[in-house]
Motif scaffolding. Structure first.
Motif, PDB file in Angstrom:
ATOM      1  N   PRO A 125      48.077  19.767  59.273  1.00 58.27           N
ATOM      2  CA  PRO A 125      49.533  19.694  59.190  1.00 58.27           C
ATOM      3  C   PRO A 125      49.964  19.064  57.866  1.00 58.27           C
ATOM      4  CG  PRO A 125      48.700  18.002  60.674  1.00 58.27           C
ATOM      5  CD  PRO A 125      47.526  18.837  60.270  1.00 58.27           C
TER       6      PRO A 125
ATOM      7  N   GLN B  65      48.647  15.604  56.322  1.00 60.22           N
ATOM      8  CA  GLN B  65      48.456  14.667  57.416  1.00 60.22           C
ATOM      9  C   GLN B  65      47.132  14.977  58.130  1.00 60.22           C
ATOM     10  OE1 GLN B  65      52.225  15.859  59.227  1.00 60.22           O
ATOM     11  NE2 GLN B  65      53.221  14.012  58.440  1.00 60.22           N
TER      12      GLN B  65
ATOM     13  N   GLY C  36      53.830  20.095  59.708  1.00 63.54           N
ATOM     14  CA  GLY C  36      53.631  18.719  60.139  1.00 63.54           C
ATOM     15  C   GLY C  36      54.926  18.133  60.662  1.00 63.54           C
TER      16      GLY C  36
ATOM     17  N   TYR D  41      54.306  12.079  62.444  1.00 63.24           N
ATOM     18  CA  TYR D  41      52.860  11.969  62.273  1.00 63.24           C
ATOM     19  C   TYR D  41      52.495  10.963  61.182  1.00 63.24           C
ATOM     20  CZ  TYR D  41      52.966  16.590  64.623  1.00 63.24           C
ATOM     21  OH  TYR D  41      53.200  17.652  65.474  1.00 63.24           O
TER      22      TYR D  41
END
Length: 231
Positions: A133, A163, A202, A206
């Protein structure tokens, strides 16, 4: 993924980092968010999307790491981490059983949902060597010298903030680690070997908890409710 053979997913959660920049004298994975550790949040959200789960814990706090995963059942194991992040990931990979893809996740990203893992797995199943992501970069970026002197403004249109979890075809990640090079993330190892990396959407939720302000933001996200997307 209907009509395809079942894909076995191995998940390595790296939880060996220190909590120094958070102002703690114990490993970051055990810092609490909403009354539970960062590691507990990561396990609860992602373990259900994997067939085999290995937590890489701090060698000095293995009893604490074991206590965190006991409630997850026999499918989750703990191994001690290495001297570097790459070494820690390698230790986790070695403890996995037979899997088709390997997902590597930082315990310091406690609010990543299983849908993110499934999206990255789907990209690998569809042909990529690796996936993760990512978010578009929104800040203006400057390249500098000596920390202060601006050389140029960097075009952010083609930049992404990556991420975790980062997902790989198992044989690709093993081959990347076999080259014996350290990197800040495993995607860089695959890129260096010419592998194909595809990014999937993403989320700001996160975020990686590194500094005290990150923990405050994570607490605000947690308080706003669980917004996991259902894949």
């Amino acid at each position: 993924m209907s009509g395809r053979p079942a894909i076995r997913v191995g998940l390595v959660i790296v939880a060996a980092g220190s909590g120094t920049r958070l102002g703690h004298d114990h490993p970051k994975a055990f810092v609490e968010l909403g009354g539970r550790s960062l590691l507990a949040h990561a396990l609860d959200r992602l373990a259900s999307a994997a067939d085999d789960v290995v937590v890489v814990g701090p060698p000095t706090h293995m009893e604490q790491a074991l206590a965190q995963v006991e409630r997850m059942g026999p499918g989750t194991r703990v191994v001690p981490g290495g001297a570097t992040r790459t070494g820690s990931v390698a230790a986790g990979m070695a403890a996995l059983g037979a899997v088709d893809v390997i997902a590597v996740h930082d315990a310091a990203r406690p609010l990543v949902d299983a849908a993110a893992l499934r999206r990255a797995v789907a990209a690998v199943v569809d042909g990529a060597d690796a996936s993760a992501p990512a978010l578009p970069v929104t800040d203006t970026l400057k390249e500098v010298a000596d920390g202060e002197v601006v050389i140029r403004t960097v075009d952010r249109a083609s930049l992404r903030a990556v991420q975790t979890p980062q997902v790989f075809r198992a044989e690709v990640l093993h081959a990347a680690h076999a080259r014996g090079v350290d990197a800040t993330d495993d995607l860089a190892l695959v890129e260096a070997g010419g592998g194909t990396v595809v990014l999937v959407p993403g989320s700001a939720r996160y975020l990686k908890v590194t500094y005290p302000d990150d923990l405050l933001l994570a607490e605000a996200f947690l308080a706003s409710g669980d917004h996991e997307e259902r894949a």
